[in-house]
Design a protein around this motif. Sequence first.
Motif, short mmCIF file in Angstrom:
data_model
loop_
_atom_site.label_atom_id
_atom_site.label_comp_id
_atom_site.label_asym_id
_atom_site.label_seq_id
_atom_site.Cartn_x
_atom_site.Cartn_y
_atom_site.Cartn_z
N GLY A 181 62.36 -5.47 -25.80
CA GLY A 181 61.82 -6.75 -25.62
C GLY A 181 62.60 -8.01 -26.01
N SER A 182 63.65 -8.00 -26.68
CA SER A 182 64.51 -8.97 -26.99
C SER A 182 63.56 -10.07 -27.84
CB SER A 182 64.96 -9.88 -25.84
OG SER A 182 65.78 -8.96 -24.97
N LEU A 183 63.54 -9.35 -29.03
CA LEU A 183 62.42 -10.25 -30.10
C LEU A 183 63.38 -10.42 -31.26
CD1 LEU A 183 59.15 -7.81 -29.78
CD2 LEU A 183 59.57 -10.17 -28.87
N ASN A 184 64.01 -11.41 -31.26
CA ASN A 184 64.68 -11.78 -32.42
C ASN A 184 64.33 -12.84 -33.18
OD1 ASN A 184 67.14 -10.16 -31.09
ND2 ASN A 184 67.40 -11.69 -29.68
N LEU A 189 58.54 -14.30 -28.86
CA LEU A 189 57.10 -13.90 -28.45
C LEU A 189 56.32 -14.75 -27.32
CD1 LEU A 189 55.75 -13.36 -32.00
CD2 LEU A 189 56.33 -11.63 -30.47
N THR A 190 56.70 -15.93 -27.13
CA THR A 190 56.01 -16.74 -25.92
C THR A 190 56.44 -16.10 -24.76
OG1 THR A 190 57.81 -18.27 -25.97
CG2 THR A 190 55.89 -18.64 -27.43
N ARG A 264 56.33 -3.75 -37.71
CA ARG A 264 55.95 -5.12 -37.95
C ARG A 264 57.24 -5.93 -37.49
NH1 ARG A 264 54.04 -7.90 -43.90
NH2 ARG A 264 54.05 -9.96 -42.94
N LEU A 265 56.82 -7.20 -36.77
CA LEU A 265 57.89 -7.99 -36.50
C LEU A 265 57.86 -9.19 -37.37
CD1 LEU A 265 57.11 -7.91 -32.68
CD2 LEU A 265 58.84 -6.79 -33.78
N PHE A 266 59.17 -9.84 -37.68
CA PHE A 266 58.99 -11.01 -38.61
C PHE A 266 58.39 -10.88 -39.97
CE2 PHE A 266 59.05 -12.12 -33.96
CZ PHE A 266 60.26 -12.05 -33.74
N PRO A 267 59.01 -10.01 -40.73
CA PRO A 267 58.04 -9.69 -41.93
C PRO A 267 58.44 -11.23 -42.85
CG PRO A 267 60.26 -8.22 -41.78
CD PRO A 267 59.78 -8.97 -40.52
N ASP A 268 59.21 -11.77 -42.60
CA ASP A 268 59.55 -13.16 -43.30
C ASP A 268 58.46 -14.29 -43.12
OD1 ASP A 268 61.83 -11.82 -44.49
OD2 ASP A 268 63.20 -13.00 -43.05
N VAL A 269 57.71 -13.86 -42.17
CA VAL A 269 56.65 -14.94 -41.82
C VAL A 269 55.21 -14.36 -42.25
CG1 VAL A 269 55.46 -16.31 -40.07
CG2 VAL A 269 57.86 -15.81 -39.71
#
Length: 307
Positions: A181-184, A189-190, A264-269
């Motif tokens: 999904g190219s989720l960097n 996400l949009t 989980r994505l983007f755990p820093d947020v």
Amino acid sequence: MNRKSPVYLNALRAFEASARHGSFSGAAEELKVTSAAVGQMVRGLEDWLGMPLFHRTTTGKARLTPTERAEHALPDIRAGLDQLVIGLERLRASATSGILNVTVSPAFAAKWLLPRIDRFQARCPETDIRLETSLKLVDYKAHGIDIGVRYGDGSWPDLIAEKLMDEEVFPVCSPRFSEIGSLNVPADLTRQTLIHDLSVDPALGFVTWDRWLRAGGVSDSQPQRGMSINNSAAVLQAAIEGRGVALARSILAHDDLTAGRLKRLFPDVTVPSTLAYYIVYRSQYASLPKLQAFRNWLLEEAGTARP
């Protein structure tokens, strides 16, 4: 208290209801009897007491007004009738001492309670759980509920609420989806299919995609595709199956994350929820051993056991 005195329980109910409604007809509708029957019961009570209980107006719209002495006695009569109801409910509870009536949401049942319930049953084999699942707030008294777990701000009239677990909200997807999904960065996400959870009203403080994206530094986001589901467990299942990215509630997603079904994505947020899970029960049943055993087990399972 003179227990040899005749007790006019139905007449007391008729008198109290008539005083509250200001008429025999209003009391009759509530008690599911005829107006004549209510009037007869009240007159019988007046005969036994040797005093009138109402001023009866004959001009204009007929209305019953309690006499001064009757008005003075009404608070005690109402309190006594309430105590009788509580006493009967206690008898019902003791008659079904092996059954504990529990209410939770369908998602909480599927994702948290049922995978753990065998540990409670091993600890208390004499207690049978009768589980009612509903997204709506169940009336504990009307449905005979002993205890439940609710998600919200902890404020429910006439019920005791003890915090069970706080939670966080964050994006999740299947491990395979994250690879293709190219989720960097959060802005990526949009361009993905976002799965929305409709089971909790945002007006109550539930974290939405828009709020999470803003926390992730994405302003004026306009996601192109989306899926909306009114069950939090189904939201997670859709993500597990690779249908898109879900905004997960940490408590419900815990086991799927641990098992590797979700990532989980983007755990820093970090976006903590203002809502939480609460153990909720009626105060008159607080001392029931079966209720206390289940409450203590819930707290231990949640890792927040209290003395």
